[in-house]
Scaffold this motif. Structure first.
Motif, mmCIF file in Angstrom:
data_model
loop_
_atom_site.group_PDB
_atom_site.id
_atom_site.type_symbol
_atom_site.label_atom_id
_atom_site.label_comp_id
_atom_site.label_asym_id
_atom_site.label_seq_id
_atom_site.Cartn_x
_atom_site.Cartn_y
_atom_site.Cartn_z
ATOM 1 N N PHE A 26 0.801 -1.213 0.000
ATOM 2 C CA PHE A 26 0.000 0.000 0.000
ATOM 3 C C PHE A 26 0.839 1.271 0.000
ATOM 4 O O PHE A 26 0.322 2.356 -0.224
ATOM 5 C CB PHE A 26 -0.937 0.024 1.217
ATOM 6 C CG PHE A 26 -2.083 -0.942 1.104
ATOM 7 C CD1 PHE A 26 -3.239 -0.601 0.433
ATOM 8 C CD2 PHE A 26 -1.992 -2.204 1.655
ATOM 9 C CE1 PHE A 26 -4.289 -1.500 0.322
ATOM 10 C CE2 PHE A 26 -3.036 -3.113 1.549
ATOM 11 C CZ PHE A 26 -4.188 -2.752 0.879
ATOM 12 N N ALA A 27 2.144 1.144 0.267
ATOM 13 C CA ALA A 27 2.998 2.336 0.289
ATOM 14 C C ALA A 27 4.459 1.904 0.222
ATOM 15 O O ALA A 27 4.804 0.756 0.538
ATOM 16 C CB ALA A 27 2.751 3.159 1.561
ATOM 17 N N ILE A 28 5.312 2.841 -0.226
ATOM 18 C CA ILE A 28 6.747 2.597 -0.232
ATOM 19 C C ILE A 28 7.476 3.811 0.331
ATOM 20 O O ILE A 28 6.947 4.929 0.325
ATOM 21 C CB ILE A 28 7.286 2.309 -1.653
ATOM 22 C CG1 ILE A 28 7.130 3.549 -2.551
ATOM 23 C CG2 ILE A 28 6.612 1.104 -2.263
ATOM 24 C CD1 ILE A 28 7.852 3.440 -3.875
ATOM 25 N N GLN A 29 8.675 3.575 0.820
ATOM 26 C CA GLN A 29 9.582 4.660 1.194
ATOM 27 C C GLN A 29 10.946 4.350 0.589
ATOM 28 O O GLN A 29 11.414 3.211 0.642
ATOM 29 C CB GLN A 29 9.717 4.780 2.715
ATOM 30 C CG GLN A 29 10.713 5.863 3.161
ATOM 31 C CD GLN A 29 10.875 5.907 4.662
ATOM 32 O OE1 GLN A 29 9.899 6.082 5.385
ATOM 33 N NE2 GLN A 29 12.099 5.735 5.140
ATOM 34 N N TYR A 30 11.561 5.346 -0.033
ATOM 35 C CA TYR A 30 12.857 5.164 -0.667
ATOM 36 C C TYR A 30 13.762 6.328 -0.262
ATOM 37 O O TYR A 30 13.297 7.462 -0.135
ATOM 38 C CB TYR A 30 12.716 5.114 -2.186
ATOM 39 C CG TYR A 30 13.970 4.674 -2.891
ATOM 40 C CD1 TYR A 30 14.364 3.347 -2.896
ATOM 41 C CD2 TYR A 30 14.770 5.599 -3.569
ATOM 42 C CE1 TYR A 30 15.516 2.935 -3.547
ATOM 43 C CE2 TYR A 30 15.924 5.192 -4.217
ATOM 44 C CZ TYR A 30 16.299 3.870 -4.205
ATOM 45 O OH TYR A 30 17.447 3.475 -4.843
ATOM 46 N N ASN A 31 15.062 6.038 -0.037
ATOM 47 C CA ASN A 31 15.973 7.113 0.339
ATOM 48 C C ASN A 31 17.259 7.045 -0.485
ATOM 49 O O ASN A 31 17.457 6.132 -1.290
ATOM 50 C CB ASN A 31 16.283 7.077 1.843
ATOM 51 C CG ASN A 31 16.927 5.763 2.284
ATOM 52 O OD1 ASN A 31 17.589 5.080 1.498
ATOM 53 N ND2 ASN A 31 16.741 5.400 3.542
ATOM 54 N N ASN A 32 18.135 8.028 -0.287
ATOM 55 C CA ASN A 32 19.356 8.116 -1.074
ATOM 56 C C ASN A 32 20.389 7.049 -0.708
ATOM 57 O O ASN A 32 21.444 6.976 -1.336
ATOM 58 C CB ASN A 32 19.974 9.517 -0.972
ATOM 59 C CG ASN A 32 20.125 9.966 0.483
ATOM 60 O OD1 ASN A 32 20.009 9.167 1.408
ATOM 61 N ND2 ASN A 32 20.372 11.251 0.669
ATOM 62 N N LYS A 33 20.081 6.218 0.295
ATOM 63 C CA LYS A 33 20.931 5.065 0.607
ATOM 64 C C LYS A 33 20.452 3.811 -0.123
ATOM 65 O O LYS A 33 20.920 2.707 0.166
ATOM 66 C CB LYS A 33 20.952 4.819 2.114
ATOM 67 C CG LYS A 33 21.598 5.946 2.913
ATOM 68 C CD LYS A 33 21.622 5.627 4.406
ATOM 69 C CE LYS A 33 22.270 6.762 5.189
ATOM 70 N NZ LYS A 33 22.291 6.473 6.655
ATOM 71 N N LYS A 34 19.491 4.009 -1.019
ATOM 72 C CA LYS A 34 18.943 2.941 -1.859
ATOM 73 C C LYS A 34 18.160 1.900 -1.060
ATOM 74 O O LYS A 34 18.046 0.752 -1.472
ATOM 75 C CB LYS A 34 20.047 2.248 -2.668
ATOM 76 C CG LYS A 34 20.806 3.199 -3.587
ATOM 77 C CD LYS A 34 21.863 2.453 -4.401
ATOM 78 C CE LYS A 34 22.576 3.414 -5.336
ATOM 79 N NZ LYS A 34 23.607 2.727 -6.146
ATOM 80 N N ARG A 35 17.626 2.322 0.091
ATOM 81 C CA ARG A 35 16.815 1.413 0.905
ATOM 82 C C ARG A 35 15.348 1.574 0.526
ATOM 83 O O ARG A 35 14.779 2.669 0.586
ATOM 84 C CB ARG A 35 17.008 1.675 2.396
ATOM 85 C CG ARG A 35 18.426 1.465 2.863
ATOM 86 C CD ARG A 35 18.866 0.015 2.673
ATOM 87 N NE ARG A 35 18.300 -0.866 3.696
ATOM 88 C CZ ARG A 35 18.401 -2.181 3.647
ATOM 89 N NH1 ARG A 35 19.003 -2.760 2.621
ATOM 90 N NH2 ARG A 35 17.898 -2.923 4.605
#
Length: 270
Positions: free
Chosen positions: A209-218
């Motif tokens: 239902f949702a995603i989170q992405y960051n500059n550490k490629k997680r």
């Protein structure tokens, strides 16, 4: 079933150093083998497996989804269709391929009932008719889940190939760059090279239902909607699936600068 492709003509042991194995290809010797060693004619040999088998899942493109032609022996029978939330699937037996026989549409309650064509575990959506058209879409395709359908007239479902399944994938419509998803525990955390890969992983998983992405490629995948957005750096983004079938609508707290939730808000920006 086993296939023999070659016979050893010389060798010492198995993969021994300085003693390579030499094999004779059976396909180039098939005339001699069938002519001298056995009585099975070459035409009785099973065909080799296809090198490029067709995909089992069919992705509908465009906002409106796609159409399934509904007749005995339909080429779309038994297929798995991938659609986004709120896309339409039109099941149609009014065109040139209609067979003049009465067909229906039932929805099965489980994968097991679908495999067995079990009418006791199905709900009828369209009564038997020789010509009809039915749209599965909007509210029907909003929930992110897999659904199973078929015709239960005679042997339509069992031998007539008149059944199919739909996997509804999330439409990550609401994007919050610079914010983290909060208030829910991720069901999966994985490293992906890009945000696009993270989105694709969400769409492959059932119940995302949702995603989170960051500059550490997680890449974090959530099976529940976050209840809070926490301000973070610009390399982080939280994306949430559609809340209704209006593609122009926004969550009541989509405006990043809004701080005071309303009575109907279920996401808090903090």
């Amino acid at each position: 079933m086993y296939f023999t492709f070659a016979l050893t003509t010389s060798g010492y042991g198995c993969a021994s150093e300085n003693f390579p194995g030499i094999y004779a290809r059976l396909d180039v010797q098939s005339s001699y083998i069938f002519g001298n060693l056995c009585t099975v004619p070459p035409t009785a040999r099973p065909p080799p497996p296809p090198t490029n088998p067709p995909p089992t899942n069919i992705q509908f493109s465009g906002e409106l989804g796609g159409e399934i032609e509904w007749y005995r022996g339909t080429v779309q029978g038994g297929k798995k269709f991938d659609i986004l939330q709120c896309q339409n699937v039109v099941v149609d037996w009014t065109g040139v391929n209609r067979d003049g026989q009465p067909h229906s549409i039932w929805e099965f309650r489980s994968q097991e009932a679908y495999k067995d064509c079990d009418q006791s575990q199905a709900t009828r959506l369209v009564a038997p008719a020789t010509t009809a058209s039915h749209v599965i879409g909007q509210v029907d395709t909003f929930d992110v889940k897999r659904r199973y359908f078929g015709s239960l007239e005679g042997d339509d479902c069992t031998t007539g190939r008149m059944r199919f399944s739909i996997k509804v994938r999330p439409r990550l419509q609401h994007k919050f760059p610079g914010y983290e998803c909060d208030g829910a525990t991720p069901m999966k955390v994985k490293t992906t090279e890009t945000l696009v890969e993270c989105r694709k992983m969400c769409k492959r998983l059932q119940g995302c239902f949702a995603i989170q992405y960051n500059n550490k490629k997680r890449c974090r995948i959530y099976d529940k909607q976050p209840t809070r957005l926490v301000e973070s750096n610009q390399g982080t983004t939280c994306e949430i699936a559609a809340q209704n079938c209006d593609t122009s609508s926004e969550l009541s707290l989509l405006a990043i600068n809004k701080k005071t939730p309303g009575a109907d808000d279920n996401i808090i920006v903090g």
